[in-house]
Design a protein around this motif. Structure first.
Motif, PDB file in Angstrom:
ATOM      1  N   THR A   1       1.068  -1.438  -0.219  1.00 12.11           N
ATOM      2  CA  THR A   1      -0.081   0.030   0.340  1.00 12.11           C
ATOM      3  C   THR A   1       0.873   1.370  -0.063  1.00 12.11           C
ATOM      4  OG1 THR A   1      -2.010  -1.335   1.284  1.00 12.11           O
ATOM      5  CG2 THR A   1      -1.376   1.130   1.359  1.00 12.11           C
ATOM      6  N   ARG A   2       0.273   1.997  -0.603  1.00  8.31           N
ATOM      7  CA  ARG A   2       1.024   3.817  -0.762  1.00  8.31           C
ATOM      8  C   ARG A   2       1.171   3.731   0.719  1.00  8.31           C
ATOM      9  NH1 ARG A   2       4.002   5.868  -5.414  1.00  8.31           N
ATOM     10  NH2 ARG A   2       2.566   4.554  -7.001  1.00  8.31           N
TER      11      ARG A   2
ATOM     12  N   THR B   1      -1.486   6.355   1.832  1.00  5.42           N
ATOM     13  CA  THR B   1      -2.967   5.426   2.239  1.00  5.42           C
ATOM     14  C   THR B   1      -2.335   4.908   2.866  1.00  5.42           C
ATOM     15  OG1 THR B   1      -3.331   4.777  -0.744  1.00  5.42           O
ATOM     16  CG2 THR B   1      -4.607   3.960   1.135  1.00  5.42           C
TER      17      THR B   1
ATOM     18  N   GLU C   1      -2.241   8.030  -4.127  1.00  7.42           N
ATOM     19  CA  GLU C   1      -2.813   6.701  -3.280  1.00  7.42           C
ATOM     20  C   GLU C   1      -3.115   5.609  -3.591  1.00  7.42           C
ATOM     21  OE1 GLU C   1      -5.999   7.495  -0.170  1.00  7.42           O
ATOM     22  OE2 GLU C   1      -4.727   9.496  -0.233  1.00  7.42           O
ATOM     23  N   GLY C   2      -2.399   4.035  -2.946  1.00  7.31           N
ATOM     24  CA  GLY C   2      -3.040   3.070  -3.907  1.00  7.31           C
ATOM     25  C   GLY C   2      -2.979   2.335  -2.806  1.00  7.31           C
ATOM     26  N   ASP C   3      -4.126   1.113  -2.562  1.00  5.25           N
ATOM     27  CA  ASP C   3      -4.529   0.624  -1.452  1.00  5.25           C
ATOM     28  C   ASP C   3      -3.863  -1.253  -2.093  1.00  5.25           C
ATOM     29  OD1 ASP C   3      -5.502  -1.555   0.592  1.00  5.25           O
ATOM     30  OD2 ASP C   3      -7.322   0.743   1.016  1.00  5.25           O
TER      31      ASP C   3
ATOM     32  N   SER D   1      -7.353  -2.900  -2.758  1.00  2.00           N
ATOM     33  CA  SER D   1      -8.088  -2.912  -4.724  1.00  2.00           C
ATOM     34  C   SER D   1      -7.007  -3.897  -5.368  1.00  2.00           C
ATOM     35  CB  SER D   1      -8.187  -1.864  -4.657  1.00  2.00           C
ATOM     36  OG  SER D   1      -8.733  -1.025  -4.184  1.00  2.00           O
TER      37      SER D   1
ATOM     38  N   ALA E   1      -3.675  -1.406  -8.519  1.00  2.00           N
ATOM     39  CA  ALA E   1      -3.602  -0.163  -8.164  1.00  2.00           C
ATOM     40  C   ALA E   1      -2.532   0.516  -7.771  1.00  2.00           C
ATOM     41  CB  ALA E   1      -4.761  -0.387  -6.714  1.00  2.00           C
ATOM     42  N   LEU E   2      -1.959  -0.833  -7.040  1.00  4.04           N
ATOM     43  CA  LEU E   2      -0.700  -0.661  -6.371  1.00  4.04           C
ATOM     44  C   LEU E   2       0.640   0.495  -8.003  1.00  4.04           C
ATOM     45  CD1 LEU E   2      -0.074  -2.736  -3.765  1.00  4.04           C
ATOM     46  CD2 LEU E   2      -1.012  -0.553  -3.682  1.00  4.04           C
ATOM     47  N   ARG E   3       0.324   0.426  -9.324  1.00  2.96           N
ATOM     48  CA  ARG E   3       0.941   0.566 -10.660  1.00  2.96           C
ATOM     49  C   ARG E   3       0.362   1.237 -11.269  1.00  2.96           C
ATOM     50  NH1 ARG E   3       2.198  -6.355 -10.558  1.00  2.96           N
ATOM     51  NH2 ARG E   3       2.966  -6.302  -8.125  1.00  2.96           N
ATOM     52  N   PRO E   4       0.059   2.917 -10.920  1.00  2.34           N
ATOM     53  CA  PRO E   4      -1.266   2.685 -12.078  1.00  2.34           C
ATOM     54  C   PRO E   4      -0.321   3.597 -13.467  1.00  2.34           C
ATOM     55  CG  PRO E   4      -0.816   4.701 -10.479  1.00  2.34           C
ATOM     56  CD  PRO E   4       0.238   2.916 -10.213  1.00  2.34           C
TER      57      PRO E   4
END
Length: 444
Positions: free
Chosen positions: A291-292, A295, A328-330, A333, A337-340
């Motif tokens: 998680t970022r 976040t 942010e990135g959870d 999810s 979500a961590l690698r947008p």
């Protein structure tokens, strides 16, 4: 390339920036086989990296794979979704021209089901010359009904475990690394799941890469346990400091700085039993697997404090793309979500702080090589010192919502904050602003 402390290996004073290229460059999750030159997007980020004062890039996987990069199909071909080998050469050459070194992800524990050797076994079974490249039993079957059982990585059967006891496998991997050095000019590797990679292979990797390229850097992924198992003169130079990554956000969220400071003392203190004193682990607060930091922190005002630990504790700072401006990135999810995908870098006040901390780290003998000791430790406040041959930096942190007046023995008259450039007089103690961190360089 610039290295202020020439008597030390370059990575010991480096600041890394991690890019997950398949994510950042907007590649589809499944490999669609359509050639797109997405990796060239990195060229547009170089001015941002320079402004951020980073001088090394760590690329997560970028060779041909089934999906997320860690299920490799071909170790000598850039993923079609990212471009061509020539594209990668252009990117690495431009980074080198900008004074930025490059390390790649070395995924040597497992491959994807699309790996050429595994596909040959699927087709030829017993008659495949690659059947001993994997841990296979023809008496069983797989979840995919291959007609044989094989070992996957920790129960994940889209990741086919390689047999690193087989010289043909290790020869192929070593030849691939030599190709990356000769073809792309890479400066090192981060070794995926190094904690479970065959130790004799790690020794060979260290021995042969050192012969192929001077100051070739090897950093191993360690989640828990004793990092010295792989971080030693025969294997990796460094390892991922997951213990302190957890300690940083947990201590900040709980208002208990004892947690992170006790981890740092245990790892880097002056007593003989301390684990990693004098070694340089990778320091980070987030990456492509967790998680970022923006976040997971309960209060975003504490983001600069989290980064203060990354840049001031003993180690090699690593910033994950986008986190420098607080995206942010959870993990809950899912990994995507961590690698947008990010079209272009942004810049805000947090970037200013990270950039100043990066510059301070790169230019400070104390922050790169100094010992570690505590000057003051309370739940919401701490002051620790890095000292290298009389070059002293005191790192002061205040988690409170209020100004805090710290009374401690600074053994100095005044110091300059390497983050802001402001001077602080210790005559009546140290006044610390709320949710603030200071890198206090003793100059008189």
């Amino acid at each position: 390339m610039e290295n202020i402390f020439n008597e030390h290996p370059w990575w010991e004073s480096a600041v890394f920036y991690q890019i997950y290229p398949l994510g950042m460059c907007g590649a589809p999750f499944e490999n669609d086989g359509i050639l797109e030159h997405r990796i060239l997007k990195v060229l547009d980020w170089i001015p941002h990296l320079q402004k951020l004062n980073v001088n090394a890039v760590y690329f997560s996987p970028l060779f041909e794979s089934d999906t997320h990069g860690y299920n490799t199909r071909d170790y000598r071909k850039v993923d079609t979704r990212l471009g061509t080998n020539d594209d990668l050469k252009e990117v690495i050459s431009a980074l080198h021209d900008a004074g930025i070194r490059v390390i790649l992800d070395g995924v040597f524990n497992h491959v994807g089901r699309g790996f050429f050797g595994f596909k040959d076994v699927q087709e030829k079974k017993w008659d495949s010359p690659y059947k001993d490249w994997f841990n296979i039993s023809f008496d069983g079957n797989s979840n995919y009904n291959d007609g044989f059982w094989y070992e996957g990585w920790e129960g994940a059967y889209d990741l086919v475990k390689l047999n690193l006891k087989n010289p043909a496998v290790t020869d192929y991997l070593m030849e691939s690394v030599k190709y990356w050095i000769d073809e792309f000019g890479i400066d090192g590797l981060r070794l995926d799941v190094a904690y479970m990679v065959d130790r004799e292979f790690l020794k060979r990797l260290r021995r042969e890469t050192a012969a192929w390229k001077k100051d070739f850097f090897l950093a191993g992924e360690m989640i828990g346990g004793n990092y010295n198992d792989i971080m030693n003169p025969e294997m990796c130079h460094s390892a991922t400091n997951y213990e302190c990554r957890k300690g940083i956000y947990s201590a900040i969220n709980s208002g208990n700085l004892f947690e992170i400071c006790h981890s740092l003392l245990r790892q880097f203190g002056k007593e003989q039993w301390c684990l990693y004193t004098g070694k340089h682990l990778l320091s980070f607060v987030d990456n492509h697997d967790v998680t970022r930091i923006a976040t997971i922190l309960n209060d975003r005002r504490n983001l600069p404090i989290a980064y203060a630990f990354v840049f001031a504790q003993p180690g090699i700072p690593v910033v994950y793309y986008g986190s420098e401006w607080g995206i942010e990135g959870d993990k809950n999810s899912g990994d995507p979500a961590l690698r947008p995908a990010l079209d272009k870098p942004e810049w805000n006040g947090l970037c200013d702080t990270v950039s100043a901390m990066a510059k301070a780290h790169r230019e400070s003998k104390a922050l790169c090589f100094g010992d570690f000791s505590m000057r003051l430790l309370e739940n919401m406040h701490c002051i620790f010192e890095r000292n290298c041959d009389g070059d002293r930096v005191m790192v002061a942190i205040n988690l409170e919502d209020n100004e805090y007046h710290a009374h401690f023995d600074a053994q100095a008259g005044r110091a300059r904050d390497l983050i802001t450039g402001e001077w602080h007089d210790f005559g009546g103690g140290l006044v610390m602003e709320p949710h603030c961190a200071y890198f206090l360089h003793v100059e008189d």
